[in-house]
Scaffold this motif. Structure first.
Motif, short mmCIF file in Angstrom:
data_model
loop_
_atom_site.label_atom_id
_atom_site.label_comp_id
_atom_site.label_asym_id
_atom_site.label_seq_id
_atom_site.Cartn_x
_atom_site.Cartn_y
_atom_site.Cartn_z
N VAL A 1 0.86 -1.19 0.00
CA VAL A 1 0.00 0.00 0.00
C VAL A 1 0.90 1.24 0.00
O VAL A 1 1.94 1.23 0.67
CB VAL A 1 -0.89 0.05 1.28
CG1 VAL A 1 -1.81 1.26 1.26
CG2 VAL A 1 -1.68 -1.24 1.46
N ILE A 2 0.48 2.28 -0.73
CA ILE A 2 1.20 3.56 -0.63
C ILE A 2 0.22 4.60 -0.08
O ILE A 2 -0.92 4.72 -0.57
CB ILE A 2 1.73 4.04 -2.01
CG1 ILE A 2 2.71 3.02 -2.59
CG2 ILE A 2 2.40 5.40 -1.88
CD1 ILE A 2 3.24 3.39 -3.98
N ILE A 3 0.66 5.33 0.93
CA ILE A 3 -0.18 6.42 1.47
C ILE A 3 0.57 7.73 1.29
O ILE A 3 1.73 7.86 1.71
CB ILE A 3 -0.51 6.20 2.96
CG1 ILE A 3 -1.14 4.81 3.16
CG2 ILE A 3 -1.46 7.29 3.45
CD1 ILE A 3 -1.41 4.46 4.62
N PHE A 4 -0.10 8.69 0.66
CA PHE A 4 0.50 10.00 0.45
C PHE A 4 0.08 10.95 1.58
O PHE A 4 -1.11 11.24 1.73
CB PHE A 4 0.04 10.59 -0.90
CG PHE A 4 0.62 9.86 -2.07
CD1 PHE A 4 1.88 10.18 -2.53
CD2 PHE A 4 -0.09 8.84 -2.70
CE1 PHE A 4 2.43 9.50 -3.61
CE2 PHE A 4 0.45 8.16 -3.77
CZ PHE A 4 1.72 8.48 -4.22
N GLY A 5 1.07 11.38 2.34
CA GLY A 5 0.81 12.44 3.34
C GLY A 5 1.46 13.70 2.82
O GLY A 5 2.25 14.34 3.51
N THR A 6 1.13 14.03 1.57
CA THR A 6 1.89 15.05 0.84
C THR A 6 1.19 16.40 0.77
O THR A 6 1.57 17.26 -0.03
CB THR A 6 2.20 14.53 -0.59
OG1 THR A 6 1.04 13.86 -1.09
CG2 THR A 6 3.37 13.57 -0.57
N GLY A 7 0.17 16.59 1.58
CA GLY A 7 -0.37 17.94 1.75
C GLY A 7 -1.31 18.43 0.68
O GLY A 7 -1.87 17.64 -0.10
N PHE A 8 -1.46 19.74 0.67
CA PHE A 8 -2.52 20.37 -0.13
C PHE A 8 -1.96 21.51 -0.97
O PHE A 8 -0.88 22.02 -0.70
CB PHE A 8 -3.61 20.90 0.80
CG PHE A 8 -4.20 19.82 1.66
CD1 PHE A 8 -5.30 19.09 1.23
CD2 PHE A 8 -3.62 19.49 2.88
CE1 PHE A 8 -5.82 18.07 2.01
CE2 PHE A 8 -4.14 18.48 3.67
CZ PHE A 8 -5.23 17.77 3.23
N GLU A 9 -2.75 21.90 -1.94
CA GLU A 9 -2.41 23.03 -2.81
C GLU A 9 -2.84 24.29 -2.08
O GLU A 9 -3.95 24.78 -2.27
CB GLU A 9 -3.19 22.87 -4.12
CG GLU A 9 -2.66 23.64 -5.29
CD GLU A 9 -1.22 23.28 -5.64
OE1 GLU A 9 -0.34 24.03 -5.22
OE2 GLU A 9 -1.00 22.26 -6.31
N ALA A 10 -1.98 24.80 -1.18
CA ALA A 10 -2.39 25.92 -0.34
C ALA A 10 -2.03 27.27 -0.95
O ALA A 10 -2.80 28.23 -0.86
CB ALA A 10 -1.75 25.79 1.04
N ALA A 11 -0.85 27.34 -1.57
CA ALA A 11 -0.35 28.65 -2.02
C ALA A 11 -1.01 29.11 -3.32
O ALA A 11 -0.95 30.29 -3.66
CB ALA A 11 1.17 28.58 -2.19
#
Ligand code: NAP
Length: 490
Positions: free
Chosen positions: A335-345
């Protein structure tokens, strides 16, 4: 709301997180009746409905991270979990009569300002169209998940998902799990999934500063006291607010003060991690606060587990079987889990807001070098549109709900002024917006966020488009000043 079609409305609020619900409550309290709230999902809650990963909780204390007008004496913990926060938002919406105004299943796909009528034409994913005099966008700054475009990702044979789209149907017990990213989300879910996992490979690009979390249950006595003597909860909230606000000195005035925090972070690492090599890997080389400071008591102990490996070699590509690092090693994964955040800027997708002359907000912002607004709320060229948690209104050291309430009050002042002037179109002047943004970018230069690290606060040009560069009280006081001359009224 029922299934009858809605043709037009005076104020359309989009989104039902803290921003949208807070705005709707205050509109109703101020006597506005011709309002509608649009929500893409089938229940309220914003980020606290979307993020359901194991361990998901707020890193701002609950008695502070809640509406000033709706104190909750029943918070179960100092830092409550997502479910309790979502239920709180739902409860506020119900108690203040907002629930009856919400149109669920309405995802805003395009909003176009019609210059002839000064009305916004809103299109929704379900085919509905609505005209609105004013639009308040409570779309949330952290809601477009980012999954990096890693070579070979589509070949991976197992489940791969983002932390904000958690696959509760995937049983992680005994599995080999690759987690990519070590931000605020990953440090919360890794300790939760590690005990039952076969193996967790945690891919770290940059180590975060992780400080101890002063979390605990709220005692039955405290709850009783907050219920029976409400002023005690207010005092507690003030205390928390000022404790967090004082920390702002290191963030916005004297980054060198953060050396003390660095010492605390190093001690926290030493307390839980004995292996010198692992200690070195998790110790950041930038000042705490440059990236968001994270808090957790179980993260470093999780890293010290035998079945958890911290991979710092970087990712070369993904294959059907797992991930090949830049060191050439294939680390198998189920399994791969992305904890790579959001498009905030860079908020909003192209086509979402078209203002005067049909211009897309993305193009207008691209010309300015990144997202910007006046006081984070109003954008020149986009009359009658107000943003909640818009550009440069995020905080590194206090509660965003405090900022949202300041914005809500300001928007109400704006609407009241329009009513008094019998104006149907309000637009901030480009000059005012430009001067304001030059001023805050000047303030930004001396803050912790510009001390040299790479973070999601910065856009691709290295400009900080997300954070308010002062104390939250300064922002609050500015939002209390309403200058009609900043706007064109017609
Ligand atoms: P995040 O803080 O932006 O972290 C993203 C992580 O993914 C970082 O470690 C980043 O590394 C890594 N990453 C990104 N792209 C990558 C790539 N291509 N290859 C390898 N690693 C990559 O995201 P988040 O953890 O989802 O949190 C986002 C924000 O949501 C938080 O900062 C916070 O404001 C909010 N949040 C709040 C709470 C709360 O309690 N209030 C809880 C969770 C999240 P780099 O550091 O090198 O970029």
């Amino acid at each position: 709301m029922g299934s009858e079609a809605l043709d037009s409305v005076e104020v359309a609020v989009v989104g039902t997180g803290f921003g949208g619900i807070g705005m709707a409550v205050q509109l109703l309290e101020a006597g506005y009746r011709d309002i509608a709230v649009f929500e893409k999902a089938d229940r309220v809650g914003g980020t606290w409905r979307e993020n359901t990963y194991p361990g998901c909780a707020c890193d701002v204390p609950s008695h502070l991270y809640s509406f000033s007008f709706a104190p909750n004496p029943n918070w179960s913990r100092m830092f409550s979990g997502w479910r309790e926060i979502r239920d709180y938002i739902e409860d506020v919406a119900r108690r203040y009569g907002v629930m009856d105004r919400i149109w669920f299943g309405h995802e805003l796909t395009a909003a176009r300002f019609d210059e002839a009528t000064s009305l916004w034409h809103l299109n929704f994913s379900n085919g509905a169209t609505v005209k609105a005099r004013y639009v308040v966008a409570g779309l949330g700054p952290l809601h477009e998940p980012v999954v990096p475009d890693l070579p070979g990702l589509k070949d991976f044979k197992g489940p791969a998902f983002h932390s904000a789209q958690w696959r509760h149907d995937v049983d992680l017990a005994g599995k080999r799990i690759a987690v990519i990213g070590t931000g605020a989300s990953a440090i919360q879910f890794v300790p939760q999934i590690a005990p039952a996992a076969g193996q967790v490979d945690l891919y770290q690009r940059t180590p975060p500063w992780v400080m101890p979390k002063p979390d605990r249950d709220v005692t039955a006595f405290e709850k009783w006291m907050f219920r029976t003597l409400p002023f005690t909860q207010r005092l507690w909230r003030y205390w928390q607010y000022w404790t967090y606000e004082m920390r702002g000195i290191g963030f916005v005035r004297r980054p060198s003060f953060m050396e003390r925090a660095r010492k605390m972070g190093v001690e926290h690492i030493a307390e839980h991690i004995g292996d010198p090599e692992l200690r070195a890997k998790v110790t950041p080389d930038y000042l705490p606060g440059c990236k968001r400071i994270l808090i957790a008591n179980d993260y470093y102990p999780a890293l010290a587990r035998d079945n958890v490996s911290l991979v710092t070699e970087g990712i070369d590509r993904i294959t059907a079987e797992g991930i090949i690092g830049k060191d050439g090693v294939l680390r198998p994964a189920d399994v791969i889990i992305f904890g790579t955040g959001f498009e905030a800027a860079e908020p909003f997708h192209r086509g979402l807001f078209a203002g005067v002359g049909g211009r897309d907000i993305k193009d207008v912002w691209a010309e300015k070098g990144g997202a910007e607004a006046y006081k984070g709320v109003a954008v020149a060229g986009f009359p009658n549109l107000f943003l909640l948690a818009g550009p440069n209104t995020g905080l590194g050291n206090n509660s965003i709900v405090f900022i949202l309430e300041a914005q809500i009050g300001y928007i109400l002042d704006c609407l009241a002024e329009a009513k008094a002037r019998r104006a149907g179109r309000i637009e901030v002047t480009d000059t005012r917006q430009t001067v304001y943004n030059a001023e805050i970018q000047e303030m930004m230069k001396r803050t912790i966020w510009m001390t040299g690290c790479n973070s999601w606060y910065l856009n691709a040009n290295g400009k900080n488009t997300t954070i308010w560069p002062g104390f939250s009280l300064q922002y609050h006081l500015r939002m209390k000043e309403f200058e009609a001359a900043d706007y064109r009224w017609s």
